[in-house]
Scaffold this active site. Sequence first.
Site, PDB file in Angstrom:
ATOM      1  N   CYS A 159     -12.229   9.860  -1.145  1.00 32.20           N
ATOM      2  CA  CYS A 159     -11.421   9.411  -0.010  1.00 32.20           C
ATOM      3  C   CYS A 159     -10.638  10.572   0.579  1.00 32.20           C
ATOM      4  O   CYS A 159     -10.164  11.450  -0.133  1.00 32.20           O
ATOM      5  CB  CYS A 159     -10.439   8.322  -0.435  1.00 32.20           C
ATOM      6  SG  CYS A 159     -11.194   6.716  -0.630  1.00 32.20           S
ATOM      7  N   HIS A 160     -10.482  10.526   1.891  1.00 29.93           N
ATOM      8  CA  HIS A 160      -9.689  11.530   2.586  1.00 29.93           C
ATOM      9  C   HIS A 160      -8.212  11.156   2.520  1.00 29.93           C
ATOM     10  O   HIS A 160      -7.870   9.971   2.583  1.00 29.93           O
ATOM     11  CB  HIS A 160     -10.098  11.597   4.066  1.00 29.93           C
ATOM     12  CG  HIS A 160     -11.482  12.098   4.275  1.00 29.93           C
ATOM     13  ND1 HIS A 160     -12.588  11.282   4.180  1.00 29.93           N
ATOM     14  CD2 HIS A 160     -11.946  13.336   4.556  1.00 29.93           C
ATOM     15  CE1 HIS A 160     -13.671  12.002   4.410  1.00 29.93           C
ATOM     16  NE2 HIS A 160     -13.319  13.250   4.642  1.00 29.93           N
ATOM     17  N   MET A 185     -10.322   1.429   2.273  1.00 31.97           N
ATOM     18  CA  MET A 185      -9.999   1.689   0.871  1.00 31.97           C
ATOM     19  C   MET A 185      -8.489   1.595   0.625  1.00 31.97           C
ATOM     20  O   MET A 185      -8.062   1.162  -0.446  1.00 31.97           O
ATOM     21  CB  MET A 185     -10.533   3.055   0.434  1.00 31.97           C
ATOM     22  CG  MET A 185     -12.046   3.144   0.435  1.00 31.97           C
ATOM     23  SD  MET A 185     -12.877   1.795  -0.446  1.00 31.97           S
ATOM     24  CE  MET A 185     -12.199   1.981  -2.074  1.00 31.97           C
ATOM     25  N   ASP A 233       0.989  -7.274 -14.687  1.00 32.97           N
ATOM     26  CA  ASP A 233       1.833  -6.517 -15.615  1.00 32.97           C
ATOM     27  C   ASP A 233       3.208  -7.153 -15.776  1.00 32.97           C
ATOM     28  O   ASP A 233       3.712  -7.284 -16.892  1.00 32.97           O
ATOM     29  CB  ASP A 233       1.982  -5.069 -15.144  1.00 32.97           C
ATOM     30  CG  ASP A 233       2.904  -4.282 -16.055  1.00 32.97           C
ATOM     31  OD1 ASP A 233       2.617  -4.212 -17.272  1.00 32.97           O
ATOM     32  OD2 ASP A 233       3.926  -3.753 -15.564  1.00 32.97           O
TER      33      ASP A 233
END
Length: 172
Positions: free
Chosen positions: A81-82, A118, A133
């Site tokens: 990814c950029h 993304m 969590d």
Amino acid sequence: MAGKRESGLTHLRSDGRAEMVDVGAKADSHRTATARGCVVMAMETLKAIVSNNAKKGDVIAVARLAGIMAAKKTYDLIPLCHPLALNKVSVEIEPDEGLPGLRVEATARVTGKTGVEMEALTAVSVACLTIYDMAKALDRGMSITGVHLVEKKGGKSGTWRADEKSNGSHIG
């Protein structure tokens, strides 16, 4: 020297080696992506989260922040990814007694040479993981489900929206 791409996959050379796509020649455009996912849990867990009675604190507020932070770090997590100078990331988390659980939606925006799918997916995934969590002491049987891209806009390929029946369709 880059190998010819025969597979149609933009991140793979013909010899199978992965590489980061060169987006330098692409024009900047406004791009938006929205993703969704869910954390399914026991009704008692949902009630504890909504009433802010989880031992670790405000689950929804912390998960929202975690999702935003994750979107900003997507390029550190996903190898090809950029790094993007995001204009906006929003993460919304809503209780749904029908699941029972929490529905998470993230939208990422950028003006740039590559999309933000993304980043939106990472925001949803990390927000869901943070919910797990923070509430696992109450319910280790929770499940993270349905993480998917809902819509992307901008760039050469235009607008795409998920089609519930066929799991995706392209809208020019």
